[in-house]
Design a protein around this motif. Structure first.
Motif, PDB file in Angstrom:
ATOM      1  N   PRO A  54      11.278  -3.634  -5.456  1.00 22.36           N
ATOM      2  CA  PRO A  54      12.088  -4.122  -4.371  1.00 22.36           C
ATOM      3  C   PRO A  54      13.154  -5.158  -4.942  1.00 22.36           C
ATOM      4  O   PRO A  54      14.429  -4.986  -4.770  1.00 22.36           O
ATOM      5  CB  PRO A  54      11.124  -4.879  -3.719  1.00 22.36           C
ATOM      6  CG  PRO A  54       9.848  -4.105  -3.826  1.00 22.36           C
ATOM      7  CD  PRO A  54       9.917  -3.628  -5.063  1.00 22.36           C
ATOM      8  N   ASP A  55      12.889  -6.028  -6.000  1.00 23.32           N
ATOM      9  CA  ASP A  55      13.838  -7.221  -6.499  1.00 23.32           C
ATOM     10  C   ASP A  55      14.744  -6.207  -7.695  1.00 23.32           C
ATOM     11  O   ASP A  55      15.683  -6.990  -7.785  1.00 23.32           O
ATOM     12  CB  ASP A  55      13.000  -8.228  -7.103  1.00 23.32           C
ATOM     13  CG  ASP A  55      12.197  -7.916  -8.086  1.00 23.32           C
ATOM     14  OD1 ASP A  55      11.685  -6.617  -8.204  1.00 23.32           O
ATOM     15  OD2 ASP A  55      11.992  -8.596  -9.101  1.00 23.32           O
ATOM     16  N   THR A  56      14.542  -5.095  -7.892  1.00 19.36           N
ATOM     17  CA  THR A  56      15.324  -4.419  -8.935  1.00 19.36           C
ATOM     18  C   THR A  56      16.345  -3.353  -8.314  1.00 19.36           C
ATOM     19  O   THR A  56      17.236  -3.001  -8.900  1.00 19.36           O
ATOM     20  CB  THR A  56      14.754  -3.933 -10.185  1.00 19.36           C
ATOM     21  OG1 THR A  56      13.915  -2.948  -9.691  1.00 19.36           O
ATOM     22  CG2 THR A  56      13.879  -4.918 -10.749  1.00 19.36           C
ATOM     23  N   VAL A  57      16.037  -2.962  -7.034  1.00 24.38           N
ATOM     24  CA  VAL A  57      16.882  -2.212  -6.259  1.00 24.38           C
ATOM     25  C   VAL A  57      17.727  -2.980  -5.189  1.00 24.38           C
ATOM     26  O   VAL A  57      18.957  -2.849  -5.092  1.00 24.38           O
ATOM     27  CB  VAL A  57      16.076  -0.971  -5.543  1.00 24.38           C
ATOM     28  CG1 VAL A  57      17.136  -0.156  -4.982  1.00 24.38           C
ATOM     29  CG2 VAL A  57      15.484  -0.482  -6.789  1.00 24.38           C
ATOM     30  N   ASP A  98       0.859  -1.123   0.025  1.00 30.10           N
ATOM     31  CA  ASP A  98       0.031  -0.029  -0.121  1.00 30.10           C
ATOM     32  C   ASP A  98       0.893   1.229   0.060  1.00 30.10           C
ATOM     33  O   ASP A  98       0.399   2.092  -0.353  1.00 30.10           O
ATOM     34  CB  ASP A  98      -0.954  -0.079   1.140  1.00 30.10           C
ATOM     35  CG  ASP A  98      -1.937  -1.142   1.246  1.00 30.10           C
ATOM     36  OD1 ASP A  98      -2.211  -1.526   0.061  1.00 30.10           O
ATOM     37  OD2 ASP A  98      -2.542  -1.435   2.220  1.00 30.10           O
ATOM     38  N   VAL A  99       2.284   1.137   0.486  1.00 31.17           N
ATOM     39  CA  VAL A  99       2.910   2.382   0.466  1.00 31.17           C
ATOM     40  C   VAL A  99       4.087   2.369  -0.610  1.00 31.17           C
ATOM     41  O   VAL A  99       4.168   3.315  -1.229  1.00 31.17           O
ATOM     42  CB  VAL A  99       3.762   2.348   1.790  1.00 31.17           C
ATOM     43  CG1 VAL A  99       4.702   3.518   1.922  1.00 31.17           C
ATOM     44  CG2 VAL A  99       2.717   2.344   3.067  1.00 31.17           C
ATOM     45  N   THR A 100       4.609   1.013  -0.743  1.00 33.24           N
ATOM     46  CA  THR A 100       5.653   0.772  -1.632  1.00 33.24           C
ATOM     47  C   THR A 100       5.263   0.421  -3.141  1.00 33.24           C
ATOM     48  O   THR A 100       6.174   0.429  -4.080  1.00 33.24           O
ATOM     49  CB  THR A 100       6.800   0.007  -1.129  1.00 33.24           C
ATOM     50  OG1 THR A 100       6.224  -1.454  -1.318  1.00 33.24           O
ATOM     51  CG2 THR A 100       7.064   0.494   0.365  1.00 33.24           C
ATOM     52  N   GLY A 101       3.984  -0.217  -3.292  1.00 35.79           N
ATOM     53  CA  GLY A 101       3.616  -0.478  -4.506  1.00 35.79           C
ATOM     54  C   GLY A 101       3.982  -1.726  -4.701  1.00 35.79           C
ATOM     55  O   GLY A 101       3.525  -2.655  -5.810  1.00 35.79           O
ATOM     56  N   GLY A 102       4.671  -2.570  -3.585  1.00 33.91           N
ATOM     57  CA  GLY A 102       4.945  -4.012  -3.846  1.00 33.91           C
ATOM     58  C   GLY A 102       5.592  -4.455  -4.810  1.00 33.91           C
ATOM     59  O   GLY A 102       6.437  -3.801  -5.394  1.00 33.91           O
ATOM     60  N   PRO A 103       5.428  -5.450  -5.380  1.00 34.18           N
ATOM     61  CA  PRO A 103       6.163  -6.097  -6.475  1.00 34.18           C
ATOM     62  C   PRO A 103       6.029  -5.315  -8.015  1.00 34.18           C
ATOM     63  O   PRO A 103       6.960  -5.451  -8.554  1.00 34.18           O
ATOM     64  CB  PRO A 103       5.557  -7.455  -6.624  1.00 34.18           C
ATOM     65  CG  PRO A 103       4.261  -7.461  -5.985  1.00 34.18           C
ATOM     66  CD  PRO A 103       4.368  -6.293  -4.877  1.00 34.18           C
ATOM     67  N   LEU A 104       4.952  -4.235  -7.895  1.00 36.96           N
ATOM     68  CA  LEU A 104       4.727  -3.752  -9.007  1.00 36.96           C
ATOM     69  C   LEU A 104       5.539  -2.361  -9.023  1.00 36.96           C
ATOM     70  O   LEU A 104       6.093  -1.989 -10.243  1.00 36.96           O
ATOM     71  CB  LEU A 104       3.346  -3.242  -9.081  1.00 36.96           C
ATOM     72  CG  LEU A 104       2.210  -4.189  -9.245  1.00 36.96           C
ATOM     73  CD1 LEU A 104       0.730  -3.570  -9.270  1.00 36.96           C
ATOM     74  CD2 LEU A 104       2.383  -5.049 -10.622  1.00 36.96           C
ATOM     75  N   GLY A 105       6.085  -1.982  -7.814  1.00 36.24           N
ATOM     76  CA  GLY A 105       7.209  -1.039  -7.835  1.00 36.24           C
ATOM     77  C   GLY A 105       6.399   0.376  -7.866  1.00 36.24           C
ATOM     78  O   GLY A 105       5.299   0.663  -7.895  1.00 36.24           O
TER      79      GLY A 105
END
Length: 314
Positions: free
Chosen positions: A230-233, A129-136
């Protein structure tokens, strides 16, 4: 004017005029070189001077990237201001890592930092809800006021400013009382403690400074790439890349980061372009092999080898 200052001035002038002769593609490569050089300098505070082998600095980079991006997208705060809050958030995380892990030594500390980076990635994924989760998050705003430029030329000069500031800071840092204390505990913790250095406090403060500087680099990365996930940073290979660049160039010196980046970043891009589609995780394997070879065969890195050569000649 001393010879060293004259050489530095010539190199700076060359760096300033070089982009005039390059296209956007080559400028992109130079931006990456400068960005990773700065991040390696940030790691050098705790890794090179402090001797603490952190493999979790991508977490601080990711926290910096997310902080400035969220401030920009949700509150309209320009990254020119948000970058300092990014550094602060990363510094707080660095303090937490320091308090929890810096009583450990050797591989146990390195494993602790990897675990912390994995935890940060999971939190960024979970708090969707804050970070966009896996969608970024996509950075939609454009303009100089948002640190989003149309040309790679502007990113080049900004990255160059980061590197120059990083070099100047490390030159000051290695001559400071605190910098010398970190070097002393790197060489021998027991001896450093015996002469009155608070080893644990020095380690934690070193981790905080290193994390703060890395968080600033995370903001640059976010504004340059325009999209974070998250998985790209927060990636292990990013952490390994930062370490490898500094170790190859010469950890514990203001120049190791730029020397290592000039060699490893173009080589890594070339190998990924040729073999990346066939071999998953090629960059991590590449940097891991380079780290092993340099640590065993060339402990002082390339800058250490050059410095030893000058000392022998002298």
């Amino acid at each position: 004017m001393p010879k060293r200052m004259s050489l530095a001035l010539i190199l700076l002038i060359l760096a300033m005029i070089l982009p005039i002769f390059l296209d956007e593609f080559l400028l992109t490569i130079l931006v990456q070189m400068l960005m990773w050089a700065y991040l390696a300098m940030a790691w050098d505070v705790i890794g090179g001077y402090g001797g603490q082998f952190s493999l979790g600095h991508a977490a601080f980079m990711g926290l910096g990237a997310y902080t400035s991006t969220l401030l920009l997208e949700n509150f309209g705060i320009t990254p020119w201001l948000g970058i300092w809050l990014s550094g602060l958030v990363a510094a707080i995380a660095g303090a937490l890592v320091g308090f929890a892990s810096l009583r450990l030594r050797g591989p146990f500390f390195a494993l602790g930092t990897i675990a912390f980076a994995e935890l940060v990635q999971l939190l960024l994924l979970y708090l969707k809800d804050v970070t966009g989760g896996p969608l970024g998050i996509m950075i939609n705003k454009t303009g100089v006021e948002y640190m989003v430029f149309e040309s790679q030329l502007h990113y080049y000069y900004l990255a160059l400013a980061f590197v120059i500031c990083g070099m100047l800071f490390l030159r000051y840092f290695e001559r400071s009382k605190f910098g010398m204390a970190l070097v002393a505990l790197r060489e021998d913790e027991d001896a450093a403690e015996s002469i009155g250095i608070d080893v644990y406090r020095a380690k934690v403060l070193g981790a905080v400074i290193s994390a703060f500087l890395t968080g600033l680099g995370g903001t640059f990365y976010a504004q340059w790439i325009h999209y974070i996930r998250p998985d790209t940073v927060v990636r292990l290979d990013f952490s390994v890349q930062i370490v490898a660049i500094d170790v190859v160039g010469g950890a514990g010196s203001p120049y190791g980061g730029i020397i290592g980046a000039m060699i490893l970043v173009p080589l890594s891009l070339y190998l990924n372009a040729i073999f990346g589609g066939m071999i998953a995780g090629l960059s991590t394997v590449f940097y891991g092999i380079i780290l092993l070879v340099v640590v065993v065969a060339l402990p002082g890195g390339i800058f250490g080898m050059i410095r030893r050569g000058f000392l022998v000649k002298g």
